[in-house]
Design a protein around this motif. Structure first.
Motif, PDB file in Angstrom:
ATOM      1  N   VAL A   1     -17.491  11.110  -0.811  1.00 56.57           N
ATOM      2  CA  VAL A   1     -17.310  12.455  -0.271  1.00 56.57           C
ATOM      3  C   VAL A   1     -17.652  12.521   1.212  1.00 56.57           C
ATOM      4  CG1 VAL A   1     -18.053  14.856  -0.468  1.00 56.57           C
ATOM      5  CG2 VAL A   1     -17.722  13.484  -2.515  1.00 56.57           C
ATOM      6  N   ARG A   2     -18.828  12.044   1.579  1.00 57.58           N
ATOM      7  CA  ARG A   2     -19.289  12.150   2.965  1.00 57.58           C
ATOM      8  C   ARG A   2     -18.893  10.912   3.766  1.00 57.58           C
ATOM      9  NH1 ARG A   2     -24.997  12.107   2.651  1.00 57.58           N
ATOM     10  NH2 ARG A   2     -24.741  11.261   0.582  1.00 57.58           N
ATOM     11  N   GLN A   3     -18.940  11.037   5.100  1.00 61.84           N
ATOM     12  CA  GLN A   3     -18.582   9.907   5.952  1.00 61.84           C
ATOM     13  C   GLN A   3     -19.559   8.758   5.827  1.00 61.84           C
ATOM     14  OE1 GLN A   3     -17.968  10.986  10.005  1.00 61.84           O
ATOM     15  NE2 GLN A   3     -15.826  11.503   9.644  1.00 61.84           N
ATOM     16  N   GLU A   4     -20.831   9.042   5.533  1.00 63.61           N
ATOM     17  CA  GLU A   4     -21.825   7.994   5.405  1.00 63.61           C
ATOM     18  C   GLU A   4     -22.070   7.601   3.948  1.00 63.61           C
ATOM     19  OE1 GLU A   4     -23.605  11.979   5.637  1.00 63.61           O
ATOM     20  OE2 GLU A   4     -22.507  10.895   7.140  1.00 63.61           O
ATOM     21  N   SER A   5     -21.138   7.944   3.072  1.00 62.10           N
ATOM     22  CA  SER A   5     -21.241   7.589   1.656  1.00 62.10           C
ATOM     23  C   SER A   5     -21.138   6.080   1.469  1.00 62.10           C
ATOM     24  CB  SER A   5     -20.130   8.265   0.849  1.00 62.10           C
ATOM     25  OG  SER A   5     -20.299   9.657   0.836  1.00 62.10           O
ATOM     26  N   LEU A   6     -21.571   5.625   0.322  1.00 60.75           N
ATOM     27  CA  LEU A   6     -21.560   4.206  -0.018  1.00 60.75           C
ATOM     28  C   LEU A   6     -20.141   3.654  -0.125  1.00 60.75           C
ATOM     29  CD1 LEU A   6     -23.528   1.957  -0.773  1.00 60.75           C
ATOM     30  CD2 LEU A   6     -23.355   2.690  -3.132  1.00 60.75           C
ATOM     31  N   VAL A   7     -19.226   4.488  -0.585  1.00 59.66           N
ATOM     32  CA  VAL A   7     -17.826   4.098  -0.803  1.00 59.66           C
ATOM     33  C   VAL A   7     -16.947   4.970   0.081  1.00 59.66           C
ATOM     34  CG1 VAL A   7     -15.988   3.977  -2.543  1.00 59.66           C
ATOM     35  CG2 VAL A   7     -18.341   3.479  -3.196  1.00 59.66           C
ATOM     36  N   GLU A   8     -15.828   4.410   0.544  1.00 62.22           N
ATOM     37  CA  GLU A   8     -14.885   5.202   1.320  1.00 62.22           C
ATOM     38  C   GLU A   8     -13.458   4.964   0.827  1.00 62.22           C
ATOM     39  OE1 GLU A   8     -14.790   4.221   5.475  1.00 62.22           O
ATOM     40  OE2 GLU A   8     -14.452   2.101   5.077  1.00 62.22           O
ATOM     41  N   ARG A   9     -12.638   5.962   1.034  1.00 62.59           N
ATOM     42  CA  ARG A   9     -11.224   5.830   0.705  1.00 62.59           C
ATOM     43  C   ARG A   9     -10.536   5.027   1.803  1.00 62.59           C
ATOM     44  NH1 ARG A   9     -10.519  12.139  -0.593  1.00 62.59           N
ATOM     45  NH2 ARG A   9     -11.505  12.110  -2.639  1.00 62.59           N
ATOM     46  N   THR A  10      -9.501   4.300   1.413  1.00 69.51           N
ATOM     47  CA  THR A  10      -8.702   3.598   2.412  1.00 69.51           C
ATOM     48  C   THR A  10      -7.490   4.456   2.755  1.00 69.51           C
ATOM     49  OG1 THR A  10      -7.360   2.424   0.787  1.00 69.51           O
ATOM     50  CG2 THR A  10      -9.409   1.366   1.468  1.00 69.51           C
ATOM     51  N   ASP A  11      -6.636   3.931   3.600  1.00 66.64           N
ATOM     52  CA  ASP A  11      -5.423   4.673   3.973  1.00 66.64           C
ATOM     53  C   ASP A  11      -4.442   4.769   2.811  1.00 66.64           C
ATOM     54  OD1 ASP A  11      -6.470   4.946   6.507  1.00 66.64           O
ATOM     55  OD2 ASP A  11      -5.421   3.193   7.299  1.00 66.64           O
ATOM     56  N   ARG A  12      -4.515   3.824   1.897  1.00 67.02           N
ATOM     57  CA  ARG A  12      -3.628   3.841   0.728  1.00 67.02           C
ATOM     58  C   ARG A  12      -4.185   4.773  -0.327  1.00 67.02           C
ATOM     59  NH1 ARG A  12      -2.376  -2.159  -1.069  1.00 67.02           N
ATOM     60  NH2 ARG A  12      -0.954  -1.038  -2.432  1.00 67.02           N
ATOM     61  N   ARG A  13      -3.338   5.537  -0.941  1.00 68.22           N
ATOM     62  CA  ARG A  13      -3.751   6.502  -1.952  1.00 68.22           C
ATOM     63  C   ARG A  13      -4.321   5.766  -3.170  1.00 68.22           C
ATOM     64  NH1 ARG A  13      -1.205   9.285  -6.370  1.00 68.22           N
ATOM     65  NH2 ARG A  13      -2.116  11.351  -6.587  1.00 68.22           N
ATOM     66  N   GLY A  14      -5.532   6.180  -3.600  1.00 68.82           N
ATOM     67  CA  GLY A  14      -6.139   5.614  -4.789  1.00 68.82           C
ATOM     68  C   GLY A  14      -6.877   4.303  -4.564  1.00 68.82           C
ATOM     69  N   TYR A  15      -7.023   3.873  -3.320  1.00 73.56           N
ATOM     70  CA  TYR A  15      -7.722   2.632  -2.994  1.00 73.56           C
ATOM     71  C   TYR A  15      -9.062   2.953  -2.336  1.00 73.56           C
ATOM     72  CZ  TYR A  15      -3.932  -0.581  -4.062  1.00 73.56           C
ATOM     73  OH  TYR A  15      -2.994  -1.339  -4.718  1.00 73.56           O
ATOM     74  N   TYR A  16     -10.077   2.184  -2.716  1.00 77.26           N
ATOM     75  CA  TYR A  16     -11.428   2.392  -2.208  1.00 77.26           C
ATOM     76  C   TYR A  16     -12.025   1.064  -1.761  1.00 77.26           C
ATOM     77  CZ  TYR A  16     -11.169   6.992  -4.364  1.00 77.26           C
ATOM     78  OH  TYR A  16     -10.799   8.263  -4.691  1.00 77.26           O
ATOM     79  N   ARG A  17     -13.042   1.147  -0.896  1.00 75.19           N
ATOM     80  CA  ARG A  17     -13.789  -0.021  -0.447  1.00 75.19           C
ATOM     81  C   ARG A  17     -15.206   0.421  -0.119  1.00 75.19           C
ATOM     82  NH1 ARG A  17     -10.304  -0.267   4.914  1.00 75.19           N
ATOM     83  NH2 ARG A  17     -11.159   1.555   5.947  1.00 75.19           N
ATOM     84  N   LEU A  18     -16.091  -0.556   0.047  1.00 75.53           N
ATOM     85  CA  LEU A  18     -17.446  -0.238   0.476  1.00 75.53           C
ATOM     86  C   LEU A  18     -17.403   0.230   1.922  1.00 75.53           C
ATOM     87  CD1 LEU A  18     -19.692  -3.055  -1.031  1.00 75.53           C
ATOM     88  CD2 LEU A  18     -19.459  -0.699  -1.792  1.00 75.53           C
TER      89      LEU A  18
END
Length: 116
Positions: free
Chosen positions: A56-73
């Motif tokens: 959710v937040r910019q400093e969260s543990l996980v972030e969304r990537t530019d691709r829909r449905g993709y995540y990374r640390l």
């Protein structure tokens, strides 16, 4: 319950990220045994909610990537994510060292001969 496994999978995926479906499949495969199998639909829902909740937040543990449905640390803005990457890297290196064969003491071939 599955949180650490999700984070390990994200760490292995690297900077490119990984889809929710792939994370769920990896977690499912890690938890399938001969005697029990988790419900895939419930597990997928858990993974999806976990990733949404922790990005959710910019400093969260996980972030969304530019691709829909993709995540990374989120290693750019989260110190916790950077620390996790180091921990997982160290544990993988220890596993590799334990799996590797040790060379024979004097270079001798200590294997048994099957035809004597």
């Amino acid at each position: 319950m599955y949180d650490r496994q999700i984070l390990e999978i994200l760490a292995e995926a690297g900077n490119g990220g990984i889809s929710v479906q792939s994370v769920a499949r990896h977690v499912y495969n890690r938890n399938c045994t001969f005697f029990s199998q988790p419900d895939y639909a419930e597990l997928h829902s858990y993974v999806q909610q976990y990733l949404l909740r922790n990005s959710v937040r910019q400093e969260s543990l996980v972030e969304r990537t530019d691709r829909r449905g993709y995540y990374r640390l989120n290693t750019e803005r989260s110190a916790d994510a950077r620390q996790l990457m180091l921990q997982f890297k160290e544990s993988r290196e220890e596993d590799d060292d334990a799996d590797g064969e040790q060379p024979a003491a004097n270079g001798q071939d200590l294997s048994l001969c099957l035809f004597d």
